[in-house]
Each structure stands twice: as structure tokens, then as C-alpha cells.
Design an enzyme around this catalytic site. Structure first.
Site, PDB file in Angstrom:
ATOM      1  N   LYS A  89      31.800  38.118  44.099  1.00 53.49           N
ATOM      2  CA  LYS A  89      32.665  37.155  42.793  1.00 53.49           C
ATOM      3  C   LYS A  89      32.516  38.003  41.863  1.00 53.49           C
ATOM      4  O   LYS A  89      30.930  37.591  41.579  1.00 53.49           O
ATOM      5  CB  LYS A  89      32.754  35.799  42.865  1.00 53.49           C
ATOM      6  CG  LYS A  89      33.703  34.915  42.148  1.00 53.49           C
ATOM      7  CD  LYS A  89      34.009  33.711  42.467  1.00 53.49           C
ATOM      8  CE  LYS A  89      35.213  33.021  41.171  1.00 53.49           C
ATOM      9  NZ  LYS A  89      34.500  31.334  41.621  1.00 53.49           N
ATOM     10  N   SER A 132      39.492  29.488  42.628  1.00 50.36           N
ATOM     11  CA  SER A 132      39.126  30.290  41.886  1.00 50.36           C
ATOM     12  C   SER A 132      38.472  31.474  42.264  1.00 50.36           C
ATOM     13  O   SER A 132      38.575  32.525  42.379  1.00 50.36           O
ATOM     14  CB  SER A 132      38.508  30.178  40.780  1.00 50.36           C
ATOM     15  OG  SER A 132      36.727  30.422  41.156  1.00 50.36           O
ATOM     16  N   SER A 169      36.788  25.978  44.501  1.00 47.07           N
ATOM     17  CA  SER A 169      37.291  27.226  44.775  1.00 47.07           C
ATOM     18  C   SER A 169      36.498  28.440  45.465  1.00 47.07           C
ATOM     19  O   SER A 169      37.292  29.606  45.301  1.00 47.07           O
ATOM     20  CB  SER A 169      36.637  27.911  43.144  1.00 47.07           C
ATOM     21  OG  SER A 169      37.107  27.477  42.227  1.00 47.07           O
TER      22      SER A 169
END
Lengths: 444, 55
Positions: A79, A154, A178
Site C-alpha cells: 500500500k 482505503s 481499511s
């Protein structure tokens, strides 16, 4: 080998590489072909490039020399809020679009030490502050199951990369859900470990007291192995699941739920009962405070992180994140204290619930993947903002820090559904073991 | 002179050092109202004890 390597679980990939049944170069080419075939999904902000190829070459040489490493030659996507030395780390923002960290985040260091290949930087909601993954600077991420729909966020890019066969597994972070939300909406496994079990050093913060680092994987066994590597803990001894006590969370927090999602939770409870676990209902009224408690805590903490930029250059943020940060700048100290009092009581209530059960079971999200751009979900009596609905069942475990795993458990209306297994502090072994039982019967 | 909620929000924002354009206020106002409603509900449920309890 008949199975496409891009569909193989990470643990199977690692085994095949060690056994030299799979070449790391062929594996990476297969993943790159998947990435090239689906640019519209916007899985990556920085796709794997020349540096990844150099790592693959080195891994191939090490495998040929019979060197060992739990993840030797295994490509893991990161990420884009974890710092990667010399590789752009944007945090999904315009503000940090050119940031080249001088050092790796601790989790990246641990992956490299295990022999993994850092395989590109995945898309996320701007500064990880939202769950739609509609990123104004790096592209609107799309659900690989149905590209008209959101992948959630996210860590949306990480979930897309795992489900679409673009890597063996991916790292994510979770401040209100997330990791677990995109895992549930896209159909993979997401583990948010106990707060602090996996180091956050080198991860760009969103909410200091709520942030967690974890993984998105194809299987629970993959999540278990990555957790060992990321946490530095030894492999747990085998957990006997027969006889474990499971509490299905009831009460108003779980009442507003799409019928198809609710049906999958009931199916998971029935499956666990059939597997010999003792299933009962639990009600924790303090969970009703979650939405307000999480809202006040996160608004204040995120606005503290962004205190300078949101005042000096508000136009450098996308609209939704700007509004959230501006609102957070208005949170009073008194409100923050009230929220922390509520949080203490929520933690106490969860502790008491765990006197009677070993794990909790509930849906990860009350809805399946929403159509991109949808703002509200309509329940019988009221409307609820989709962002709020998506974090309603995940954020209690950011506030409490307890380990929580989202496991795919079938579909509703052709879209993936995830169920959540939550355990006591540092009880990842039992959470993962119960998750594995669900995984087994969900695949039948 | 009547003071609207929007005026009050603009004043609070200025005091917090924010540069709020008119369009910002338009977007912030509904979010602020939702926030206030939620927080008032929380305050009503979680009244901090005036003396230390057992916890």
C-alpha cells in the site's frame, strides 16, 4: 503445474518457488501481464518496475543456490503509505507525489528480510482518509468483481491486486476498517492484527491511536504466515477449534444489514456449529457508541497530523478529505475527552463479552460493494451515509485494538460478502483458526 | 443582526486558523451539523463521572 500461478495462494507460490517447480521470472511475468490487462481497475499508483525486476533476478539466483527464506522470490504489493526506500511513496496524495523515502518502513524491511519482492505501490484513498478509494489524483479504483462498483478502501488497490491476480499478497493499513472493508467488498482475506503487534514505523499516519498495519491475502493460511513475518512472532501451535465459544453479535449495531449479507452471517454461524464450535448470541449495547466515538477520535487525530497543510494549502486536498480535515480542526478538547471515555467503556464492554466467548462473529460490512458515486444506503426507517455504513462494524475493533479478520463467506446478489472474526488481545491464533474453518465450508 | 449557523461556523473556522472559501462552508455546514448531532448524543450517553469510579 496446472493452476495458473496468478491464482495460487501466497503459501503455495512460496512452496513452488522453493521446490523450483515455478520460476520467479515466469511468475512475475504472469503478474505483470495481469496488471497490464486491467489498467482501468487502477490497482497501482506505482506499478512494479525495473527495481522489482532486479529483485526477481537476485531471488532467482538465491533459489538456485538453495538459499532459504519464508518468502524467497514471492512478490508482495505494498500500500502506497508504507515508505519504500528510493521508490516514490505518495500516500495517494498530490502533496507527497514526489516523496522518495530514504528508508523502508519496518514492515517492508521485514518482508525483504524474508526474501519477498517489493512488487509495486498500490492505490489508496487520499491519505487513507476514506473508504471509497475514489482517488482524485491517482484514479478511481474499481472493484475487479464488478468495475462499476467501488472496491472499498482505503486499501482498495491492495485488495484489487490480490483478487485480480496481480501479486501473491499485499500490505494494507486499517484505521477504521481499511483492510477489512476492501477485503470483504472484493472477496479476499483481510487481517487487522492486535494494535501494535505489527510495527507502524515508516507508515504515514492517519489516526495515531487507531492505525494498524496488516495484510490482504487469498487465504487465511497466507494471512497467518504474513502475520508471523510482519509481527516477528513464532508460528502458533495448532489451535483446536472444536468446542470454542463463538458469540454472534446482535443488537442495533448489526440490525441494519442487507438481507443477503445477513444470510451469509447466519450461514457462517451454522457452519461453525456444524464444525463443533459452540455458537450463541451476544449483545454489547456500548457498540452503539462506535460511530460517534470513532468520528470524534479520527477527525481530531487526522487533523492533528495535517494541521499545517490543511491551513496553508487546503486546495492541495481532494474535496472529501479537505472537508473531513477542516471539520477535525474544529473538534474541541472536551469532545475528544468524552470520546475517549466512551472508548474506555467500549473496551471494558468487549472485555466482559470475552468472559463468555472466545471469538465474536459479525458481518464485515452491512452492505455489498456500492456503485461508484453512491452516497447513501436506504434502510427501512432511515438513510445512512455509505461511508458510515461501511465502517460501522469494523471501527469498534480499531477503537479497542482487538484482532479482527475478514473472511470471504459466499456472495449476495453476485457480490462477495465477508464475515468478521474478532478475538481477544493478541489472540490471532484463535481468530485465524476460526477463520480457516469458515474458509473451508465457504468453499464447499 | 441575526447570526446564522453558517456565520458561526465561519467564525469558528477562522478562530481555528482555517481558510474557508464560501464553497468550503457550503460543504462543511451539513457535515458540521451531523457532527454536532452525533456528539450531543454521545455526551448525553457518556457523562464523565465527577469523581473517580472503579475504572
Amino acid at each position: 503445474m496446472t493452476e495458473s500461478p496468478t491464482a495460487m495462494p501466497m503459501t503455495a507460490v512460496a512452496r513452488a518457488l522453493r521446490a523450483r517447480a515455478l520460476s520467479p521470472l515466469e511468475l512475475v511475468d504472469a503478474y505483470l501481464a495481469r496488471i497490464d490487462a486491467a489498467p482501468e481497475l487502477r490497482a497501482f499508483i506505482t506499478p512494479p518496475g525495473a527495481a522489482a525486476r532486479r529483485q526477481v533476478q537476485r531471488a532467482a539466483e538465491r533459489i538456485a543456490r538453495r538459499e532459504t527464506g519464508a518468502l524467497l522470490g514471492v512478490p508482495i504489493a505494498i500500500k502506497d503509505l508504507f515508505a519504500t526506500r528510493g521508490v516514490r511513496t505518495t500516500v495517494g496524495s498530490k502533496i507527497l507525489r514526489d516523496w522518495q523515502p530514504g528508508a523502508d518502513a519496518a514492515v517492508v524491511t521485514r518482508l525483504r528480510k524474508a526474501g519477498a519482492i517489493v512488487f509495486g505501490k498500490t492505490n489508496l484513498h487520499e491519505f487513507a482518509y476514506g473508504v471509497s478509494n475514489a482517488n482524485p489524483w491517482w484514479g478511481v479504483a474499481r472493484n475487479p468483481v464488478d468495475p462499476r462498483r467501488s472496491p472499498g478502501g482505503s486499501s482498495g488497490g491492495s485488495a484489487i491486486a490480490v483478487v485480480a491476480g496481480m501479486c501473491a499478497a499485499a500490505l494494507g493499513s486499517d484505521t477504521g476498517g481499511s483492510i477489512r472493508i476492501p477485503a470483504a467488498l472484493c472477496g479476499c482475506v483481510g487481517l487487522k492484527p492486535t494494535r501494535g503487534a505489527v510495527p507502524l514505523q515508516g507508515a504515514f499516519p492517519l489516526g495515531w491511536s487507531l492505525d494498524h498495519a496488516g495484510s490482504l491475502t487469498r487465504t487465511v493460511a497466507d494471512a497467518s504466515l504474513l502475520f508471523q513475518i510482519l509481527s516477528g512472532r513464532p508460528a502458533p501451535s495448532r489451535v483446536r477449534t472444536r468446542g470454542l465459544r463463538v458469540g454472534v453479535v446482535r443488537g442495533s449495531i448489526t440490525e441494519r444489514i442487507q438481507p443477503g449479507v445477513g444470510a451469509r452471517v447466519e450461514a457462517a454461524a451454522r457452519g461453525l456449529r456444524r464444525a463443533g464450535l459452540r455458537v450463541r448470541d451476544v449483545t454489547i449495547p456500548e457498540l452503539d457508541w462506535t460511530v460517534a466515538t470513532q468520528l470524534v477520535t479520527l477527525r481530531a487525530e487526522a487533523s492533528a497530523v495535517h494541521a499545517r497543510w490543511i491551513r496553508q494549502r487546503p486546495r492541495s486536498y481532494g474535496t472529501d478529505v479537505r472537508v473531513r480535515l477542516q471539520l477535525g480542526a474544529l473538534v474541541s478538547g472536551v469532545d475528544y475527552v468524552v470520546a475517549q471515555r466512551a472508548r474506555d467503556r467500549l473496551r471494558d464492554a468487549l472485555d466482559r463479552a470475552f468472559d463468555a466467548v472466545d471469538v465474536l462473529l459479525l458481518a464485515t460490512t452491512p452492505i455489498t460493494a456500492p456503485v461508484i458515486g453512491e452516497r447513501v444506503v436506504r434502510w427501512r426507517a432511515a438513510e445512512e451515509p455509505i461511508d458510515g455504513a461501511l465502517v460501522r462494524l469494523t471501527s469498534p475493533f480499531n477503537l479497542s485494538g482487538l484482532p479482527a479478520l475478514s473472511v470471504p463467506c459466499g456472495e449476495a446478489g453476485g457480490l462477495p460478502v465477508g464475515v468478521q472474526v474478532v478475538g481477544r488481545w493478541n489472540d490471532e491464533p484463535r481468530v485465524l483458526a476460526v477463520g480457516q474453518v469458515i474458509e473451508e465450508f465457504a468453499q464447499e | 443582526m441575526p447570526v446564522t449557523e453558517r456565520d458561526r461556523l465561519a467564525a469558528v473556522g477562522r478562530a481555528a486558523g482555517l481558510r474557508l472559501a464560501s464553497s468550503d462552508l457550503d460543504r462543511l455546514l451539513p457535515a458540521w451539523k451531523r457532527y454536532i448531532a452525533l456528539v450531543e448524543e454521545l455526551r448525553a450517553q457518556v457523562v464523565p463521572e465527577p469523581i473517580h469510579g472503579d475504572d
